[in-house]
Design an enzyme around this catalytic site. Structure first.
Site, short mmCIF file in Angstrom:
data_model
loop_
_atom_site.label_atom_id
_atom_site.label_comp_id
_atom_site.label_asym_id
_atom_site.label_seq_id
_atom_site.Cartn_x
_atom_site.Cartn_y
_atom_site.Cartn_z
N LYS A 53 -15.20 -8.03 7.16
CA LYS A 53 -14.39 -8.47 5.83
C LYS A 53 -14.34 -10.09 5.51
CE LYS A 53 -12.37 -3.88 5.46
NZ LYS A 53 -11.28 -2.91 5.70
N GLN A 97 -5.15 -2.67 6.78
CA GLN A 97 -6.15 -2.03 7.65
C GLN A 97 -5.63 -0.63 8.26
OE1 GLN A 97 -9.48 -2.84 7.70
NE2 GLN A 97 -9.94 -1.08 8.87
N ASP A 120 -8.10 -1.89 -2.17
CA ASP A 120 -8.68 -0.53 -1.49
C ASP A 120 -8.61 0.50 -2.57
OD1 ASP A 120 -9.83 -0.64 1.12
OD2 ASP A 120 -7.50 -0.71 2.06
N1 GUN Z 1 -10.05 2.03 7.68
C1 GUN Z 1 -11.40 2.64 7.76
N2 GUN Z 1 -11.77 2.15 6.60
C2 GUN Z 1 -10.88 1.56 5.63
C3 GUN Z 1 -10.95 1.04 4.40
O1 GUN Z 1 -11.74 1.34 3.72
N3 GUN Z 1 -9.81 0.58 3.98
C4 GUN Z 1 -8.82 0.09 5.09
N4 GUN Z 1 -7.56 -0.31 4.56
N5 GUN Z 1 -8.78 0.69 6.09
C5 GUN Z 1 -9.78 1.45 6.74
#
Ligand code: GUN
Length: 283
Positions: A53, A97, A120
């Site tokens: 990211k 996350q 998200d």
């Molecule tokens: N863990 C796995 N995929 C994601 C996602 O798209 N966003 C977040 N915040 N955590 C994740």
């Protein structure tokens, strides 16, 4: 005939070039879009996602900040970090996350994020927008997957779409997005009986199971669009939920892993963050 590969790298490159142009335009107005990612604990898979990211942000000229908190972080400490980021004008997107360590309440943390900074799309307000089809932030993975499905050019109206997996992050929002496209949607999960009878009807099949090679060729309709959301590690190698080598002989289109939906998820995250930054521009 072998399936056409839906290449997330190629699609992402094109989209990220457009995102980079929007970042440049915002910078000319004195705004650098900023994404903050909170990572609690030391989950190795999460470490990789968070690093990617950050790399994605850099690639398009955005600001990114990773807040690393120890495994033993309390709910109050996590909530307070989120509140600080909510109030920080350099940050347009806040992401916690997942998964969080077991002692922390995911829903409580997600509810603390300002809906307009929830890039998200996991806040209840945005989940509600997704459900009602009103304007809100759309979760990155299903949004990226839908983009890939649409890139095939097939008319989705009335098509049979089958989603395997009912998570809040992928399965449920994916089903909603396909419903909004007028597909007839079946949402399958671990308790579904005779799974293959459902999947064999699918013009569009989305696998979000978390089990390597779960979807085999006998479960797939000839010419189907097969979207593999899985990211599994087998003997140190990353692979999806679909038995790619065999399913690609039967499907019409298929996404690879790696280089498929995962790449598009981050691209959609960058897009959602630039959207959030653009919303702060005064007319
Ligand atoms: N863990 C796995 N995929 C994601 C996602 O798209 N966003 C977040 N915040 N955590 C994740």
């Amino acid at each position: 005939m072998a399936a056409e590969i839906l290449d997330g790298k190629v699609m992402s490159e094109r989209l990220r070039a457009e995102i980079a142009e929007r970042v440049t335009a915002l910078k000319e107005k004195g705004i650098t879009p900023g994404l903050a990612v909170i990572l609690v604990g030391n989950d190795p898979a999460s470490e990789i996602y968070v690093r990617n990211k950050g790399k994605g942000c850099k690639e398009v000229g955005m600001y990114s900040r990773t807040i690393r908190l120890p495994e033993e972080t309390t709910q109050e400490e996590l909530n307070s970090e989120i509140e600080k980021l909510n109030a920080d004008s350099a940050i347009h997107g806040v992401l916690v996350q997942l998964p969080l360590p077991k002692h922390l309440d995911e829903q409580e943390a997600l509810a603390k994020i300002l809906p307009e900074k929830d890039v998200d799309g996991f806040h209840l307000i945005n989940a509600g927008h997704m459900l009602t089809g009103t304007e809100g932030v759309i979760a990155c993975t299903p949004r990226g997957a839908l983009y890939m499905i649409k890139s095939t050019g097939i008319d989705l109206d009335g098509k049979e779409a089958v989603v395997i997996g009912r998570s809040n992050i992928v399965g449920k929002p994916m089903a909603m997005l396909l419903l909004r496209e007028n597909c007839t949607v079946t949402l399958c999960h671990s308790r579904t009986k005779n799974l293959a009878e459902h999947t064999r009807r699918a013009d569009i099949l989305v696998a979000a199971v978390g089990k390597a090679g779960f979807v085999t060729a006998d479960m797939v309709k000839d010419g189907a669009v097969v979207i593999d959301v899985g990211i599994n590690r087998v003997d140190g190698k990353v692979c999806g939920d679909v038995d790619f080598e065999n399913v690609k002989k039967k499907a019409g289109w298929i996404t690879p892993v790696p280089g498929g939906v995962g790449r598009m998820t981050i691209t959609m995250l960058l897009d959602n963050t630039v959207d959030a930054a653009e919303r702060t521009v005064k007319p």
